[in-house]
Design an enzyme around this catalytic site. Structure first.
Site, PDB file in Angstrom:
ATOM      1  N   CYS A 129       1.982   6.646  -8.196  1.00  0.00           N
ATOM      2  CA  CYS A 129       1.846   6.340  -9.621  1.00  0.00           C
ATOM      3  C   CYS A 129       1.195   7.452 -10.455  1.00  0.00           C
ATOM      4  O   CYS A 129       1.842   8.439 -10.794  1.00  0.00           O
ATOM      5  CB  CYS A 129       1.097   5.024  -9.779  1.00  0.00           C
ATOM      6  N   GLU A 137       4.090   0.559  -5.822  1.00  0.00           N
ATOM      7  CA  GLU A 137       2.640   0.430  -5.757  1.00  0.00           C
ATOM      8  C   GLU A 137       2.271  -1.048  -5.877  1.00  0.00           C
ATOM      9  O   GLU A 137       2.901  -1.800  -6.605  1.00  0.00           O
ATOM     10  CB  GLU A 137       2.009   1.218  -6.903  1.00  0.00           C
ATOM     11  N   LYS A 176      -4.193   7.599  -2.419  1.00  0.00           N
ATOM     12  CA  LYS A 176      -4.056   8.112  -3.789  1.00  0.00           C
ATOM     13  C   LYS A 176      -5.261   8.951  -4.200  1.00  0.00           C
ATOM     14  O   LYS A 176      -6.408   8.484  -4.132  1.00  0.00           O
ATOM     15  CB  LYS A 176      -3.876   6.919  -4.736  1.00  0.00           C
TER      16      LYS A 176
END
EC number: 3.5.1.128
Length: 312
Positions: free
Chosen positions: A188, A71, A146
């Site tokens: 993440c 990321e 995300k």
């Protein structure tokens, strides 16, 4: 390449190619090899690209078919205003440089979290945390934005409010066939939501990837535990490229990039500092494990609902 980096590569290669949970046959060298890159991004985008490109070229030299970057591989800014200023659209200069790199090296690239100015940039003045998958010809074959944004206050780690500059993605991305197997994309903080990993697994994923930038408090406490849990419950390989070290005066990351096999065993791990580790992906082992332990056949959605609805 520095001596220290070469030394770490040597150490990690020796560890990563010997998974403890499976027997290594004489044909193991025929299994697809993946590389997991660990970096310390800063606000300097060109220096970050130089570092990442060095690792990708080393991964190609070692025979990897796919390299994973963490990321924020493009940059880690000091504040939301700098994040927005440094961001680019997918069709910008930086992604073109990575496309050229993929073509040059002849391998696929998982670009784990690109600060993307989307089509709604003019209206929202916010970006997306976009996981981009490039094939060996440099073409974008998948993008995942995300969906779970990290708005948290952890004592000792400092507050983070990702939504100050970032919009949540609207949907999941179906798993993508690659030379290493079918990959499900995440980023993440998504790792804390097992519904996402279950949905990807039920949609056919064999590898789940969690490019990350975990902090110094949550990293030691949760990072490996979460990765191994996601591997065990989905019976997938987990590939987790991570940021490490101090990015600037306001932020540092935990590192410990790793690959976990479907049994939950860590089969590759980066040591301290920038570098990479390598792992073989054995899909026959994955299929045998799922046959011997058929948990998805034993699920009881009549009792607790269909957690992680299969993707359409």
């Amino acid at each position: 390449m520095t001596f220290g980096l070469r030394k770490r590569l040597s150490e990690e290669r020796g560890f990563s190619l010997m998974p403890r949970a499976m027997a290594i046959s004489s044909s193991s060298c025929e299994l697809p090899l993946v590389a997991v890159c660990q970096v310390t991004s800063t606000p300097d985008k060109q220096q970050n690209f130089k570092t990442c490109a060095e690792l990708v070229r080393e991964a190609a030299r070692l025979g990897a078919c796919l390299a994973f970057l963490p990321e924020a591989f493009d940059f880690i800014a000091r504040d939301p205003a700098e994040t927005l200023r440094l961001s680019e659209p997918l069709g910008g200069k930086l992604l073109e440089e990575y496309s050229q790199l993929a073509r040059e090296c002849g391998l696929w690239l998982s670009l784990g979290g690109f600060h993307e100015r989307g089509q709604d940039w003019e209206q929202t003045q916010k970006i997306y945390n976009c996981h981009v998958l490039l094939n060996s010809k440099g073409a974008v074959v998948a993008t995942y934005r995300k969906t779970h944004l990290c708005d948290v206050e952890i004592p000792g780690q400092g507050p983070m409010c990702e939504s100050n500059s970032t919009m949540p993605g609207p949907s999941l991305e179906s798993p993508v066939s690659t030379p290493a197997g079918k990959i499900g994309l995440a980023v993440c903080y998504d790792i804390r939501f097992p519904e996402l990993s279950l949905a990807l697994a039920q949609a056919g994923a064999e590898i789940l990837t969690y490019p990350s930038a975990f902090g110094s408090v949550t990293g030691p406490a949760h990072w490996e535990v979460l990765l191994r849990a996601r591997a065990i419950e989905t019976q997938c390989y987990i590939v987790a490229a991570a940021q490490c070290g101090r990015h600037h005066e306001k932020r540092a990351s935990y590192g410990h990039s790793m690959v976990v096999d479907p049994w939950g065993t860590v089969v590759a791990r980066c040591s301290e500092g920038p570098g990479l580790c390598l792992a073989r992906i054995d899909l026959n082992y994955l299929r045998q494990l799922r046959q011997h332990l058929p948990v998805f056949q034993h699920r009881r959605p009549d009792l607790y609902g269909n957690l992680g609805h299969p993707l359409s």
